[in-house]
Design an enzyme around this catalytic site. Structure first.
Site, short mmCIF file in Angstrom:
data_model
loop_
_atom_site.label_atom_id
_atom_site.label_comp_id
_atom_site.label_asym_id
_atom_site.label_seq_id
_atom_site.Cartn_x
_atom_site.Cartn_y
_atom_site.Cartn_z
N HIS A 188 -3.55 7.53 1.95
CA HIS A 188 -3.89 6.18 1.48
C HIS A 188 -5.31 5.87 1.95
CE1 HIS A 188 -3.95 2.02 0.68
NE2 HIS A 188 -3.75 1.62 1.91
N CYS A 195 0.82 -1.23 0.00
CA CYS A 195 0.00 0.00 0.00
C CYS A 195 0.84 1.27 0.00
CB CYS A 195 -0.96 0.01 1.19
SG CYS A 195 -2.13 -1.34 1.12
N ASN A 225 -10.05 0.12 -0.65
CA ASN A 225 -8.59 0.17 -0.56
C ASN A 225 -7.99 -0.44 -1.83
OD1 ASN A 225 -5.89 -0.19 0.02
ND2 ASN A 225 -6.22 -0.99 2.09
#
Ligand code: UT7
Length: 323
Positions: free
Chosen positions: A250, A114, A280
């Site tokens: 994020h 990520c 996500n």
């Protein structure tokens, strides 16, 4: 005069198919109410078999190149962040390079899950400022739907597919408010590599594996690590939270975004939030959110934007950019 990596274009791409929480509730024991309350996610985009990490990355890259108003052939560096490459090798960046018709430059992938886009920006910025390249296409692209365990309700509701890209150009910047990447800080702590991982790989099981996560522990570390690295970048830049125009975090969980913004005393109107629609998307989430806010006119040239991410490894980082 200082050589800086200036953002001259952004782009993004999403798969065709949108999947709602209600549709997931038909497959696993969950509900729209639980997912929205715990994560802020309402929908995610899921790639069809003909949509791959490289095809999404190519679309996002092409849009960023168009926005920059340059020829694809002038790109001499492609850094692609992904944990879901098309193949174990070659690097997905080389497939994108071929799709876009760029030849002869540098192309490679970065694996920091990520945080991958932040790592990719850090690497590209260093290479541009040391003269190894002049124009970089930096991409975050993922098809996490391929590595999800669709029986595990604790993880399959959280992720989606997509890609985002920026074009960075090495430019001599003068004056008090130079444009470009100003400060990047990256971190890793491998002691936590079993809190968020994939249970397969070429060198161990010989399979692709599925994503596994201890969500509550990841959450706890994320809030602490992100607040720390954001402070570190602000201190290095000699700036305060009030100097920032936008925070582009994020997009893991609306509660992590809110908690991080609160720790930083950053008003929620200045936080770009796309987790509700995209879920996500790992390395794609920051450039996807950035592109959305650039295209809808929220982020304007000259504004100070903070990017941040945290992911498997653990890896985390933040980057301050003047657009
Ligand atoms: O991309 C970077 C890395 N990832 C992250 O940053 C994710 C970080 N973690 C999170 O976002 C949150 O921890 C989650 C959203 C994953 C989970 O939220 P939580 O508030 O920490 O819930 P929990 O894991 O403590 O689970 C609470 C309950 C459990 O039931 P019991 O044990 O209390 O009976 C779970 O089994 O919720 C249950 N649960 C669900 N219920 C309905 C877990 N997943 C689901 C689900 N639907 N999808």
């Amino acid at each position: 005069m200082t050589l800086r990596s200036v953002v001259i274009g952004t782009g993004s791409a999403l798969p065709r198919q949108v999947v709602t929480n209600a549709e997931l509730a038909e497959r696993v024991d969950t509900s729209d109410e639980w997912i929205v309350e715990r994560t802020g996610i309402s929908t995610r985009y899921i790639a069809a078999p003909d949509e791959t990490t490289s095809s999404l990355a190519t679309d996002a890259g092409r849009k960023a190149i168009e926005a920059a108003g340059i020829e694809a052939s002038s790109i001499d560096l492609i850094v692609l962040a992904t944990a879901t490459p098309d193949q174990t090798f070659p690097a997905t960046a080389t497939i994108v390079q071929s799709n876009l018709g760029c030849r002869g430059g540098i192309a490679f992938d970065v694996a920091a899950v990520c945080s991958g886009f932040l790592y990719a920006v850090g690497v590209a910025d260093s290479m541009l400022r040391t003269g190894m390249a002049k124009r970089a296409l930096v991409i975050g692209a993922e098809t996490f739907s391929r590595i999800l365990d669709w029986e595990d309700r604790a993880t399959c509701v959280l992720f989606g597919d997509g890609a985002g890209a920026i074009v960075l150009e090495a430019q001599e910047q003068t004056g008090e408010n130079p444009r470009g990447v100003l400060v990047t800080r990256l971190h890793a702590d491998g002691a936590h590599n079993q809190l968020l991982y994939v249970d397969g790989g070429p060198s161990t099981t010989g399979t692709v594996g599925k994503l596994r996560m201890k969500g509550r522990e990841v959450f706890r570390h994320a809030v602490v690590n992100l607040a720390e690295v954001l402070r570190e970048v602000l201190d290095d830049a000699g700036l305060a939270t009030t100097d920032l125009d936008w925070l582009v975090p994020h997009q893991a969980n609306a509660r992590i975004l809110d908690a991080t913004a609160r720790k930083l005393s950053m008003p929620s109107e200045k936080v770009v939030m796309t987790v509700g629609q995209h879920a996500n998307t790992s390395a794609a989430s920051v450039p996807l959110a950035l592109d959305q806010a650039v295209r809808d006119g929220r982020i304007q040239p000259g504004q100070l934007v903070m990017l941040e991410a945290m992911g498997g490894g653990f890896t985390w980082g933040a980057c301050l950019v003047r657009m």
